[in-house]
Design a protein around this motif. Structure first.
Motif, PDB file in Angstrom:
ATOM      1  N   VAL A  66      -1.787  -1.996  -5.605  1.00 52.67           N
ATOM      2  CA  VAL A  66      -1.595  -1.212  -5.114  1.00 52.67           C
ATOM      3  C   VAL A  66      -2.702  -0.098  -5.082  1.00 52.67           C
ATOM      4  N   ASP A  67      -3.292   0.847  -4.516  1.00 52.56           N
ATOM      5  CA  ASP A  67      -4.131   1.255  -3.937  1.00 52.56           C
ATOM      6  C   ASP A  67      -3.692   2.726  -4.127  1.00 52.56           C
ATOM      7  N   GLY A  68      -3.913   3.712  -4.340  1.00 52.12           N
ATOM      8  CA  GLY A  68      -3.128   4.563  -4.372  1.00 52.12           C
ATOM      9  C   GLY A  68      -1.111   4.720  -4.414  1.00 52.12           C
ATOM     10  N   ASP A  69      -1.310   5.261  -2.953  1.00 49.47           N
ATOM     11  CA  ASP A  69       0.108   5.692  -2.985  1.00 49.47           C
ATOM     12  C   ASP A  69       0.346   4.075  -1.997  1.00 49.47           C
ATOM     13  N   ALA A  70      -0.044   3.500  -1.727  1.00 47.23           N
ATOM     14  CA  ALA A  70      -0.071   2.269  -0.968  1.00 47.23           C
ATOM     15  C   ALA A  70      -0.266   0.367  -1.865  1.00 47.23           C
ATOM     16  N   VAL A  71       1.488   0.083  -1.473  1.00 46.66           N
ATOM     17  CA  VAL A  71       1.298  -0.954  -2.122  1.00 46.66           C
ATOM     18  C   VAL A  71       1.918  -2.632  -1.404  1.00 46.66           C
ATOM     19  N   ILE A  72       0.634  -3.154  -1.844  1.00 41.32           N
ATOM     20  CA  ILE A  72       0.641  -4.211  -0.387  1.00 41.32           C
ATOM     21  C   ILE A  72       1.318  -5.975  -1.172  1.00 41.32           C
ATOM     22  N   ALA A  73       1.985  -6.338  -0.995  1.00 36.87           N
ATOM     23  CA  ALA A  73       2.658  -7.990  -1.600  1.00 36.87           C
ATOM     24  C   ALA A  73       1.618  -8.591  -0.240  1.00 36.87           C
ATOM     25  N   ASP A  74       1.645 -10.016  -1.042  1.00 36.11           N
ATOM     26  CA  ASP A  74       1.138 -10.934   0.079  1.00 36.11           C
ATOM     27  C   ASP A  74      -0.022 -11.013   0.363  1.00 36.11           C
ATOM     28  N   SER A  75      -0.913 -12.082   0.070  1.00 34.69           N
ATOM     29  CA  SER A  75      -2.406 -12.514   0.021  1.00 34.69           C
ATOM     30  C   SER A  75      -2.770 -12.103   1.475  1.00 34.69           C
ATOM     31  N   PHE A  76      -2.308 -12.459   2.359  1.00 33.69           N
ATOM     32  CA  PHE A  76      -3.370 -12.434   3.566  1.00 33.69           C
ATOM     33  C   PHE A  76      -3.027 -10.727   4.278  1.00 33.69           C
ATOM     34  N   ALA A  77      -2.211 -10.174   4.241  1.00 32.00           N
ATOM     35  CA  ALA A  77      -1.597  -8.666   4.470  1.00 32.00           C
ATOM     36  C   ALA A  77      -2.968  -8.124   3.556  1.00 32.00           C
ATOM     37  N   ILE A  78      -2.622  -8.191   2.380  1.00 28.83           N
ATOM     38  CA  ILE A  78      -3.631  -7.517   1.349  1.00 28.83           C
ATOM     39  C   ILE A  78      -5.037  -7.256   1.811  1.00 28.83           C
ATOM     40  N   ILE A  79      -5.750  -8.815   1.808  1.00 28.77           N
ATOM     41  CA  ILE A  79      -7.141  -9.409   2.659  1.00 28.77           C
ATOM     42  C   ILE A  79      -7.339  -8.119   3.873  1.00 28.77           C
ATOM     43  N   MET A  80      -6.303  -8.737   4.845  1.00 26.49           N
ATOM     44  CA  MET A  80      -6.268  -8.062   6.383  1.00 26.49           C
ATOM     45  C   MET A  80      -6.536  -6.035   5.971  1.00 26.49           C
ATOM     46  N   TYR A  81      -5.726  -6.134   4.697  1.00 30.14           N
ATOM     47  CA  TYR A  81      -5.642  -4.336   4.555  1.00 30.14           C
ATOM     48  C   TYR A  81      -7.139  -3.871   4.196  1.00 30.14           C
ATOM     49  N   LEU A  82      -8.125  -4.343   3.223  1.00 26.28           N
ATOM     50  CA  LEU A  82      -9.254  -4.192   2.366  1.00 26.28           C
ATOM     51  C   LEU A  82      -9.689  -5.266   3.586  1.00 26.28           C
ATOM     52  N   GLU A  83     -10.322  -5.484   4.380  1.00 27.99           N
ATOM     53  CA  GLU A  83     -11.483  -5.311   5.272  1.00 27.99           C
ATOM     54  C   GLU A  83     -10.520  -4.320   6.725  1.00 27.99           C
ATOM     55  N   GLU A  84      -9.589  -3.903   6.828  1.00 29.73           N
ATOM     56  CA  GLU A  84      -9.516  -2.797   7.755  1.00 29.73           C
ATOM     57  C   GLU A  84      -9.897  -1.212   6.953  1.00 29.73           C
ATOM     58  N   LYS A  85      -9.568  -1.363   5.915  1.00 27.56           N
ATOM     59  CA  LYS A  85      -9.579  -0.161   4.684  1.00 27.56           C
ATOM     60  C   LYS A  85     -11.581  -0.136   3.957  1.00 27.56           C
ATOM     61  N   TYR A  86     -12.235  -1.139   3.904  1.00 25.06           N
ATOM     62  CA  TYR A  86     -12.939  -1.232   3.447  1.00 25.06           C
ATOM     63  C   TYR A  86     -13.910  -2.470   4.312  1.00 25.06           C
ATOM     64  N   PRO A  87     -14.627  -1.612   5.471  1.00 23.61           N
ATOM     65  CA  PRO A  87     -15.344  -3.040   6.057  1.00 23.61           C
ATOM     66  C   PRO A  87     -16.205  -3.662   5.612  1.00 23.61           C
ATOM     67  N   LEU A  88     -17.388  -2.306   5.030  1.00 28.18           N
ATOM     68  CA  LEU A  88     -18.241  -2.605   4.480  1.00 28.18           C
ATOM     69  C   LEU A  88     -18.073  -4.204   3.891  1.00 28.18           C
ATOM     70  N   GLN A  89     -20.079  -5.928   4.075  1.00 33.89           N
ATOM     71  CA  GLN A  89     -19.159  -6.886   3.958  1.00 33.89           C
ATOM     72  C   GLN A  89     -17.470  -7.656   4.965  1.00 33.89           C
ATOM     73  N   ALA A  90     -18.390  -7.496   5.892  1.00 37.30           N
ATOM     74  CA  ALA A  90     -17.120  -7.763   6.455  1.00 37.30           C
ATOM     75  C   ALA A  90     -16.549  -9.438   6.466  1.00 37.30           C
ATOM     76  N   LEU A  91     -15.267  -9.710   6.305  1.00 33.61           N
ATOM     77  CA  LEU A  91     -14.641 -10.787   6.513  1.00 33.61           C
ATOM     78  C   LEU A  91     -13.948 -11.319   7.297  1.00 33.61           C
ATOM     79  N   LEU A  92     -14.549 -10.808   8.624  1.00 30.99           N
ATOM     80  CA  LEU A  92     -13.601 -11.767   9.601  1.00 30.99           C
ATOM     81  C   LEU A  92     -15.457 -11.228  10.568  1.00 30.99           C
ATOM     82  N   PRO A  93     -15.658 -12.884  11.399  1.00 27.13           N
ATOM     83  CA  PRO A  93     -16.743 -12.387  12.469  1.00 27.13           C
ATOM     84  C   PRO A  93     -16.486 -11.770  13.962  1.00 27.13           C
TER      85      PRO A  93
END
Length: 220
Positions: A66-93
């Protein structure tokens, strides 16, 4: 937790200490330096079926972020959300081929290994087949998946799974290898590449702080 406005804005991670799906999300949050409130969901007590939790995660699984109004279930979706919203320390090359290898490795773990050895599946095997069949079942699927990962990563691995930087593949591999060793008694000497990168993860605070035994709901 203090009731300040700053605390109320902090992300909430609904997690179970031994869940490998939650484990990989904890690693991602740590790598990105994101603070979060840990909300324990005891799967053995069935807390994931609580009506209030099901409003957040209709499948009744962990993790849920839960990040503010965003509620994300499923680890893959969460990781992609974090990667797009918080791009510092990139998790994808940046390289598209190496990025695809990360997706492929992550999906081998999530779709072809972990999903076949989660609590629901193992309980079903125990009830329908026999109590002594859960470990052989898990071992067979872990071995098949690890054999594929060894072949996939042999031309890409450096210090970590796809080179000398930590990326998404590593987030999925670390919890799965941990479970293979500590829960399912898999001999990792069969998989030298995976064993080597797993040893490298042990030197990283972001991985070590996410370890199951270090979580507030961990039991012996």
């Amino acid at each position: 937790m203090a009731g300040s406005g700053e605390e109320s804005k902090k992300m909430k991670l609904y997690s179970y200490w031994r869940s490998s799906c939650a484990f990989r999300v904890r690693i991602a949050l740590n790598l990105k330096g994101l603070e979060y409130e840990y909300k324990a969901v005891d799967l053995l007590k069935g807390e994931q079926t609580d009506p209030e939790y099901l409003k957040l995660n209709p499948l009744g699984y962990v993790p849920t972020l839960v990040d503010g109004d965003a509620v994300i279930a499923d680890s893959f979706a969460i990781i992609m959300y974090l990667e797009e919203k918080y791009p510092l320390q990139a998790l994808l090359p940046q390289d598209c081929q190496k990025r695809a290898i990360n997706y492929q490795a992550a999906n081998i773990v999530s779709a072809n290994i972990q999903s076949l050895q989660n609590l629901v599946i193992l309980k079903y095997i125990q009830e329908k087949v026999g109590p002594n069949e859960t470990t052989p079942w898990a071992q067979s699927h872990i071995t098949k998946g690890f054999e594929a990962l060894e072949k996939l990563l042999k031309d890409y691995a450096g210090k970590y799974a796809t080179g000398d930087e930590v990326y998404m593949a590593d987030l999925f591999l670390a919890p799965q290898i941990y479970a293979a060793i500590n829960r399912f008694e898999v001999d990792m000497n069969q998989f030298p590449t995976l064993l080597r990168v797993y040893k490298a993860y042990q030197e990283l605070p972001a991985f070590q702080d996410a370890m199951p035994e270090k979580q507030p709901d961990a039991t012996s």
